[in-house]
Design a protein around this motif. Sequence first.
Motif, mmCIF file in Angstrom:
data_model
loop_
_atom_site.group_PDB
_atom_site.id
_atom_site.type_symbol
_atom_site.label_atom_id
_atom_site.label_comp_id
_atom_site.label_asym_id
_atom_site.label_seq_id
_atom_site.Cartn_x
_atom_site.Cartn_y
_atom_site.Cartn_z
ATOM 1 N N MET A 38 49.894 33.472 -39.077
ATOM 2 C CA MET A 38 49.791 33.441 -37.906
ATOM 3 C C MET A 38 48.457 32.424 -37.350
ATOM 4 O O MET A 38 47.572 31.703 -38.217
ATOM 5 N N LYS A 39 48.956 31.795 -36.171
ATOM 6 C CA LYS A 39 47.934 30.795 -35.798
ATOM 7 C C LYS A 39 47.638 31.129 -34.243
ATOM 8 O O LYS A 39 48.113 31.442 -33.667
ATOM 9 N N ILE A 40 46.257 31.114 -34.009
ATOM 10 C CA ILE A 40 45.537 31.152 -32.689
ATOM 11 C C ILE A 40 44.677 29.660 -32.395
ATOM 12 O O ILE A 40 44.005 29.357 -33.167
ATOM 13 N N ALA A 41 45.260 29.542 -31.202
ATOM 14 C CA ALA A 41 44.633 28.262 -30.679
ATOM 15 C C ALA A 41 43.592 28.887 -29.452
ATOM 16 O O ALA A 41 43.948 29.765 -28.855
ATOM 17 N N VAL A 42 42.453 28.120 -29.583
ATOM 18 C CA VAL A 42 41.268 28.364 -28.455
ATOM 19 C C VAL A 42 40.881 27.037 -27.798
ATOM 20 O O VAL A 42 40.852 25.946 -28.247
ATOM 21 N N THR A 43 40.942 27.136 -26.522
ATOM 22 C CA THR A 43 40.634 25.760 -25.478
ATOM 23 C C THR A 43 39.365 25.527 -25.941
ATOM 24 O O THR A 43 38.306 26.522 -25.952
ATOM 25 N N SER A 44 38.856 24.273 -26.012
ATOM 26 C CA SER A 44 37.299 24.020 -26.623
ATOM 27 C C SER A 44 37.173 22.470 -26.203
ATOM 28 O O SER A 44 37.136 21.670 -27.093
ATOM 29 N N VAL A 93 42.525 25.416 -33.572
ATOM 30 C CA VAL A 93 43.572 25.941 -34.232
ATOM 31 C C VAL A 93 43.254 26.900 -35.566
ATOM 32 O O VAL A 93 42.767 26.197 -36.756
ATOM 33 N N PHE A 94 43.250 28.115 -35.485
ATOM 34 C CA PHE A 94 42.645 29.151 -36.469
ATOM 35 C C PHE A 94 44.132 29.390 -37.075
ATOM 36 O O PHE A 94 44.824 30.042 -36.793
ATOM 37 N N LYS A 147 44.651 39.248 -41.456
ATOM 38 C CA LYS A 147 43.615 39.383 -40.447
ATOM 39 C C LYS A 147 42.212 38.844 -40.537
ATOM 40 O O LYS A 147 41.308 39.306 -40.332
ATOM 41 N N GLN A 148 42.320 37.589 -41.465
ATOM 42 C CA GLN A 148 40.928 36.824 -41.808
ATOM 43 C C GLN A 148 41.324 35.615 -41.600
ATOM 44 O O GLN A 148 42.473 34.981 -41.577
ATOM 45 N N ILE A 149 40.404 34.825 -40.897
ATOM 46 C CA ILE A 149 40.362 33.284 -40.532
ATOM 47 C C ILE A 149 40.381 32.644 -41.990
ATOM 48 O O ILE A 149 39.259 32.728 -42.813
ATOM 49 N N VAL A 150 41.474 31.813 -42.322
ATOM 50 C CA VAL A 150 41.194 31.067 -43.578
ATOM 51 C C VAL A 150 41.124 29.646 -43.120
ATOM 52 O O VAL A 150 41.059 28.860 -44.320
ATOM 53 N N ASP A 151 41.449 29.030 -42.101
ATOM 54 C CA ASP A 151 41.426 27.799 -41.871
ATOM 55 C C ASP A 151 41.244 27.615 -40.336
ATOM 56 O O ASP A 151 41.363 28.438 -39.400
ATOM 57 N N ARG A 152 40.403 26.574 -40.170
ATOM 58 C CA ARG A 152 40.187 26.002 -38.469
ATOM 59 C C ARG A 152 40.187 24.552 -38.307
ATOM 60 O O ARG A 152 39.632 23.791 -39.361
ATOM 61 N N GLN A 153 41.135 24.015 -37.626
ATOM 62 C CA GLN A 153 41.207 22.675 -37.527
ATOM 63 C C GLN A 153 40.994 22.322 -36.173
ATOM 64 O O GLN A 153 41.516 23.222 -35.048
ATOM 65 N N LEU A 154 40.348 21.227 -35.489
ATOM 66 C CA LEU A 154 40.424 20.584 -34.170
ATOM 67 C C LEU A 154 41.638 19.868 -33.929
ATOM 68 O O LEU A 154 41.865 19.013 -34.652
ATOM 69 N N LEU A 155 42.494 20.269 -32.872
ATOM 70 C CA LEU A 155 43.504 19.709 -32.474
ATOM 71 C C LEU A 155 43.288 18.806 -31.245
ATOM 72 O O LEU A 155 42.813 19.423 -30.212
ATOM 73 N N GLU A 156 43.184 17.437 -31.180
ATOM 74 C CA GLU A 156 43.023 16.615 -30.069
ATOM 75 C C GLU A 156 44.165 15.971 -29.616
ATOM 76 O O GLU A 156 44.689 15.241 -30.286
ATOM 77 N N VAL A 171 38.300 34.707 -31.701
ATOM 78 C CA VAL A 171 39.441 35.190 -32.604
ATOM 79 C C VAL A 171 39.274 36.197 -33.514
ATOM 80 O O VAL A 171 39.882 37.053 -33.733
ATOM 81 N N THR A 172 37.898 36.343 -34.114
ATOM 82 C CA THR A 172 37.589 37.568 -35.016
ATOM 83 C C THR A 172 37.789 38.950 -34.194
ATOM 84 O O THR A 172 38.484 40.160 -34.471
ATOM 85 N N LEU A 173 37.391 38.824 -32.889
ATOM 86 C CA LEU A 173 37.512 40.129 -31.769
ATOM 87 C C LEU A 173 39.129 40.143 -31.664
ATOM 88 O O LEU A 173 39.395 41.489 -31.612
ATOM 89 N N TYR A 174 39.724 39.356 -31.492
ATOM 90 C CA TYR A 174 41.318 39.553 -31.232
ATOM 91 C C TYR A 174 41.737 40.241 -32.329
ATOM 92 O O TYR A 174 42.680 40.974 -31.986
ATOM 93 N N LEU A 175 41.594 39.781 -33.711
ATOM 94 C CA LEU A 175 42.014 40.278 -34.774
ATOM 95 C C LEU A 175 41.404 41.982 -34.985
ATOM 96 O O LEU A 175 42.135 42.615 -35.433
ATOM 97 N N GLN A 176 40.393 42.368 -34.274
ATOM 98 C CA GLN A 176 39.989 43.492 -34.370
ATOM 99 C C GLN A 176 40.514 44.311 -33.089
ATOM 100 O O GLN A 176 39.930 45.526 -32.856
ATOM 101 N N ASP A 177 41.366 43.891 -32.205
ATOM 102 C CA ASP A 177 41.785 44.471 -31.103
ATOM 103 C C ASP A 177 40.463 44.867 -29.987
ATOM 104 O O ASP A 177 40.554 45.691 -29.290
#
Length: 120
Positions: A1-7, A25-26, A31-40, A96-102
């Motif tokens: 799963m991938k989750i993008a966050v505006t930043s 982009v996480f 249900k754990q974050i294994v990577d985080r990349q900045l997409l510009e 993202v962590t909160l989303y994964l915990q509903d």
Amino acid sequence: MKIAVTSQNHKTITKHAGRCRNFWVFTIENKQIVDRQLLELPKEQCFHDSPGHATHPLDNVDVLISAEMGQGLVRRLAEKDILGLVTTQTDPETAVTLYLQDALPTVAPEDHSHGHHHEH
């Protein structure tokens, strides 16, 4: 799963998802974050300036989290099976962590009109 966050500022969750060009982009596994990349993105690839039917660099994400987005963008994302969420949380990783915990606090998307029509 991938989750993008505006930043746009690379630090906090920012508003104006349609005009945002910087996204964290996480990558999620079990249900754990294994990577985080900045997409510009270049300006022409922000959602506001790109055609909705065209391929987009964020087409492979499952969720897009922002501090603000309009209902039009929520619909556009849904057409590509992407869940668009608006949150009051300001920290990308915490969101993202909160989303994964509903447990992510969310608010309704903006019901706004730009006063003009898009030819996308």
